[in-house]
Write an enzyme that holds these catalytic residues in place. Structure first.
Site, short mmCIF file in Angstrom:
data_model
loop_
_atom_site.label_atom_id
_atom_site.label_comp_id
_atom_site.label_asym_id
_atom_site.label_seq_id
_atom_site.Cartn_x
_atom_site.Cartn_y
_atom_site.Cartn_z
N HIS A 256 -20.99 42.38 56.53
CA HIS A 256 -19.61 42.89 56.59
C HIS A 256 -18.70 41.68 56.66
CE1 HIS A 256 -20.26 47.12 58.64
NE2 HIS A 256 -19.91 47.30 57.38
N CYS B 59 -16.67 44.66 66.01
CA CYS B 59 -17.27 45.92 65.55
C CYS B 59 -16.98 47.08 66.49
CB CYS B 59 -18.79 45.79 65.44
SG CYS B 59 -19.34 44.55 64.29
N1 ARG Z 1 -25.71 48.75 62.82
C1 ARG Z 1 -24.40 48.78 62.25
C2 ARG Z 1 -24.49 48.74 60.75
O1 ARG Z 1 -25.31 48.04 60.23
C3 ARG Z 1 -23.58 47.66 62.77
C4 ARG Z 1 -22.16 47.73 62.36
C5 ARG Z 1 -21.38 46.60 62.88
N2 ARG Z 1 -20.01 46.77 62.64
C6 ARG Z 1 -19.20 45.90 62.06
N3 ARG Z 1 -17.93 46.15 62.05
N4 ARG Z 1 -19.66 44.84 61.43
O2 ARG Z 1 -23.76 49.40 60.06
#
Ligand code: ARG
Length: 274
Positions: free
Chosen positions: A172, A266
Site C-alpha cells: 500500500h 492503517c
Molecule cells: N492485513 C491488512 C491487509 O493486508 C493490512 C492493512 C493495512 N492497512 C494499511 N492502510 N496499509 O489488507
C-alpha cells in the site's frame, strides 16, 4: 547550521476501529503469517495508546463498531477516503475484507453524509490514497486498480499523482510514504518505480527520505498533524530526521498489529471536512 522550521498542528478528526476481533487468520500480504502467535491484549493496549495520543493532542476520534469475522477491520484507514466531507468508499481487492466497505458505507450514511460514492474500481481507501494539500497522491501496483485513480480525480475534483509501487512488502502507498504537511512528505524511494521516484523528487525536493530499516520497521505508516508525528519507535533514522525538521515525535510499539502488515496510519482514517 540551518534553522529548525516552526511547525503547527491543525485539529483533526479520525475514525478508528477497536481491535476486538483482530486476528491473523489469512495471509494477503507478505507480513502475515497465521501460524505466528499474536497477543490480543497487547494489540488492544497498543491501539489504545495511539487513540490516547490523538485525544491528548486535542483531536476528535470517532469509532466504527468492529464486526466479528472481519479481523482486519481495525485498519480503518482502508475503509474510505474522505476529503471536503465527500466520501469515497473502498472496494477491497480480497474477498476476506470485502464486507468492511459496507460497514464504512453504513457508518457515513448513518451520520448524515450525503456525498458518498460506491466505487466501480478496486481502491483500499487511504491505504493507497494520500491527500496532500490540494492534491492526492495515489498508489497502485498491488491493491488499487489503476482505474481507481481516474475515479478519485473525478469524484473529488482534485489533481491525482499516480505512483507505482514495486516491492510486495510495501503493498500500500501508506507503507512507503506519509504526508507530514501540505507540501512535505517522507518516503522510501526503493518502494517505487523509477518514474515514480522522479515524480516524487520533482514534487517534493525537500522530502525526508527513509532508509530500508525505517521502512521495514513500518516507520512510514505514520500520522502527522503538522506538528506531532506518531510513528513506530524502531524507525530510528526517520525519527532523527523528523526531529531535525522540527516535528514532535511520539514513538509507539506496534508489535502485534505489525503481524497483519499494519501500523499507525492503517488504524487511522482521517475525516477531512470542507
Ligand atoms: N492485513 C491488512 C491487509 O493486508 C493490512 C492493512 C493495512 N492497512 C494499511 N492502510 N496499509 O489488507
Amino acid at each position: 547550521m540551518a534553522e529548525t522550521p516552526r511547525r503547527t498542528a491543525t485539529r483533526r478528526h479520525y475514525l478508528m476501529c477497536r481491535p476486538t476481533h483482530f486476528e491473523v487468520t489469512y495471509a494477503i500480504n507478505p507480513w502475515m503469517n497465521p501460524e505466528k502467535p499474536m497477543d490480543a491484549d497487547l494489540a488492544l493496549a497498543q491501539w489504545e495508546r495511539i487513540r490516547d495520543l490523538y485525544l491528548g493532542f486535542g483531536h476528535e476520534v470517532s469509532y466504527i463498531d468492529p464486526v466479528p469475522g472481519l479481523p482486519d477491520m481495525v485498519f480503518s484507514a482502508n475503509g474510505a477516503t474522505v476529503v471536503d466531507g465527500k466520501v469515497l468508499i473502498a472496494k477491497f481487492r480480497h474477498q476476506e475484507r470485502a464486507a468492511e466497505a459496507d460497514a464504512h458505507r453504513a457508518w457515513f450514511e448513518a451520520r448524515g453524509y450525503t456525498d458518498i460514492r460506491v466505487p466501480r474500481y478496486v481502491n483500499e481507501g487511504e491505504g493507497d490514497f494520500a491527500p496532500a494539500g490540494r492534491r492526492i497522491l495515489a498508489g497502485a501496483g498491488f491493491r488499487s486498480d489503476p482505474g481507481a485513480h481516474e475515479e478519485l480525480r473525478e469524484f473529488f475534483g482534485l489533481p491525482v499523482v499516480g505512483l507505482t509501487l514495486t516491492d510486495p512488502r510495501f503493498y500500500h502507498l501508506d507503507t512507503a510514504l506519509f504526508v507530514l504537511d501540505e507540501d512535505l512528505v517522507a518516503y522510501y524511494p526503493a518502494a517505487f518505480s523509477e518514474e515514480s521516484q522522479d515524480a516524487l523528487r520533482r514534487l517534493y525536493p525537500d522530502a525526508i527520505l527513509a532508509t530500508r530499516e525505517d521502512a521495514d520497521a513500518f516507520g512510514l505508516n505514520a500520522v502527522s498533524d503538522g506538528l506531532n508525528v506518531v510513528v513506530t519507535e524502531t524507525a530510528t533514522h526517520l525519527i532523527d530526521q523528523l526531529r531535525e525538521r522540527g516535528f514532535e515525535v511520539h514513538g509507539v510499539d506496534m508489535s502485534e498489529l505489525l503481524k497483519a502488515g499494519g501500523a499507525v496510519k492503517c488504524i487511522t482514517q482521517e475525516i477531512r471536512r470542507p
